[in-house]
Scaffold this active site. Structure first.
Site, short mmCIF file in Angstrom:
data_model
loop_
_atom_site.label_atom_id
_atom_site.label_comp_id
_atom_site.label_asym_id
_atom_site.label_seq_id
_atom_site.Cartn_x
_atom_site.Cartn_y
_atom_site.Cartn_z
CG HIS A 106 -1.98 2.59 8.15
ND1 HIS A 106 -2.62 3.36 9.08
CD2 HIS A 106 -2.94 2.10 7.32
CE1 HIS A 106 -3.92 3.36 8.81
NE2 HIS A 106 -4.14 2.60 7.77
CB SER A 109 -12.73 -4.65 6.03
OG SER A 109 -12.05 -4.50 4.85
CD GLU A 163 -10.36 -1.98 8.96
OE1 GLU A 163 -10.64 -0.78 8.89
OE2 GLU A 163 -9.87 -2.64 8.02
NE ARG A 199 -3.91 -2.08 0.48
CZ ARG A 199 -4.97 -2.36 1.23
NH1 ARG A 199 -5.38 -1.49 2.13
NH2 ARG A 199 -5.62 -3.49 1.07
P1 ATP Z 1 -7.49 1.16 7.31
O1 ATP Z 1 -8.86 1.79 7.20
O2 ATP Z 1 -7.12 0.79 8.72
O3 ATP Z 1 -6.43 1.94 6.59
P2 ATP Z 1 -8.25 -0.43 5.05
O4 ATP Z 1 -9.71 -0.12 5.07
O5 ATP Z 1 -7.40 0.24 4.02
O6 ATP Z 1 -7.61 -0.22 6.53
P3 ATP Z 1 -8.53 -3.01 3.80
O7 ATP Z 1 -8.13 -2.48 2.49
O8 ATP Z 1 -9.94 -3.36 4.01
O9 ATP Z 1 -8.08 -2.00 4.95
O10 ATP Z 1 -7.58 -4.23 4.17
C1 ATP Z 1 -7.96 -5.36 4.94
C2 ATP Z 1 -7.14 -5.48 6.21
O11 ATP Z 1 -5.75 -5.39 5.92
C3 ATP Z 1 -7.38 -4.36 7.23
O12 ATP Z 1 -8.48 -4.67 8.05
C4 ATP Z 1 -6.08 -4.38 8.02
O13 ATP Z 1 -6.08 -5.40 9.00
C5 ATP Z 1 -5.06 -4.74 6.97
N1 ATP Z 1 -4.39 -3.54 6.48
C6 ATP Z 1 -4.85 -2.65 5.58
N2 ATP Z 1 -3.97 -1.67 5.33
C7 ATP Z 1 -2.88 -1.96 6.10
C8 ATP Z 1 -1.62 -1.35 6.27
N3 ATP Z 1 -1.27 -0.25 5.58
N4 ATP Z 1 -0.73 -1.91 7.14
C9 ATP Z 1 -1.04 -3.03 7.81
N5 ATP Z 1 -2.23 -3.68 7.68
C10 ATP Z 1 -3.14 -3.16 6.84
#
Ligand code: ATP
Length: 309
Positions: free
Chosen positions: A95, A235, A232, A86
């Site tokens: 993150h 999702s 979180e 990401r």
């Molecule tokens: P957030 O709102 O916390 O930035 P997100 O909505 O971007 O998360 P999703 O794209 O739904 O998250 O990703 C699914 C899961 O992956 C999240 O629930 C989280 O546990 C994990 N995740 C997402 N982004 C990150 C990140 N940058 N670093 C570590 N774990 C992550």
């Protein structure tokens, strides 16, 4: 060499196996999907662009497309434990720019509750196994594991009202921010004695086009987040499987799915109702072991400032 640090990674290694054991026992097929891609189905903003022999390519931000492809192609239930990238310049305790995702997707579901049921069983299984098999490491870390009995499911609307009662205002259509998640974690612990809570029915406005809208209220999606000790960690949602509806939904979000023909083709000849979720493995370990920062749960963290070692 410090026993506390080593214990985190011994537990992490075991959890990796527990996750696979669980999915295998539930007849999920393990898949490995490309991490170099031509682009995802979500907004491109979070993707790392790379030069691929003179062509633009991206590091994957989610295996979403491939999971759906293999469910529809007949594998029916799939999972992947793999790296996710990401390009978010976020300096938070949750993150990373490269993290390990546990992704699952399953076909022939009744609705998104079937996906939540699997996730609930997965969490119960992992925590029971950690409690049973990692006693020494848990002692070193001074962590007590609580295996969930039942994970409550509340709507985002209900969550918003609960946090508002504690004095935090969340605007309509807004997600809970990190402070809101922390607060809902505390409220749920008090109310249901649970470390986990599913928050359901997120607004369509904030969600990607491939999620299925709620038939009762088109402004909402059949989606959910799983919050563990106020953060979180996962999702997911039921996905839209009707090609014509998907086309309409993508148009509303300013995307033309026919431009991504390999994605559109998945649905053109009929797809079963399906849904899935993505879990952040590093965040799961962080919350389980009460670590302050997700960087403590990963051996060599990658964040906007850190590229070595
Ligand atoms: P957030 O709102 O916390 O930035 P997100 O909505 O971007 O998360 P999703 O794209 O739904 O998250 O990703 C699914 C899961 O992956 C999240 O629930 C989280 O546990 C994990 N995740 C997402 N982004 C990150 C990140 N940058 N670093 C570590 N774990 C992550």
């Amino acid at each position: 060499r410090r026993p506390q640090i080593a214990s985190i990674f011994k537990i992490r290694s075991k959890v990796f196996n527990f996750v696979s054991n669980f999915f295998e026992s539930r007849k999920f097929i393990s898949i490995n999907t490309p991490k170099i891609t031509a682009g995802g189905v979500e907004s491109g903003a979070e993707q790392f662009a790379i030069d691929y022999f003179g062509k633009e390519a991206f590091l994957t931000q989610s295996p979403q497309v491939y999971k759906q492809m293999f469910v529809v192609s007949g594998l029916e239930r799939v999972y992947e434990i793999g790296e996710v990238f990401r390009a978010e310049k976020s300096h938070t305790t949750r993150h990373l720019t490269e993290f390990t995702g546990i992704d699952l997707e399953m076909g022939f579901i009744k609705d998104e509750n079937d996906v939540m049921d699997v996730l609930e069983d997965l969490m119960k299984y992992i925590l029971a196994e950690v409690k049973k098999n990692c006693k020494e490491e848990l002692d070193v870390l001074n962590v007590k594991i609580e295996v969930p009995k039942k994970i409550p499911r509340i709507t985002l609307e209900e969550a918003r009202k609960l946090v508002e009662k504690k004095g935090k205002k969340i605007r309509e259509n807004d997600d809970l921010d990190s402070e809101g998640e922390k607060l809902i974690g505390e409220i749920i612990k008090e109310k249901y004695d649970s470390d986990f809570v599913f928050i359901t029915l997120y607004p369509w406005e904030k969600k990607p086009f491939y999620q299925m809208r709620s038939p009762e209220n088109k402004k909402l999606t059949k989606s959910f987040d799983l919050v563990y000790k106020g953060v979180e960690i996962c999702s997911g949602s039921q996905r839209e499987h009707n090609y014509n509806v998907l086309k309409e939904q993508s148009k509303e979000k300013g995307i033309d799915i026919d431009q991504m023909s390999f994605y559109a083709n998945i649905f053109k000849y009929g797809a079963p109702p399906h849904g899935g979720a993505g879990i952040g493995f590093d965040r799961l370990i962080q919350r389980m072991l009460n670590l302050d920062n997700v960087r403590e749960a990963i051996l060599l963290p990658r964040d906007p400032e850190r590229l070595t070692p």
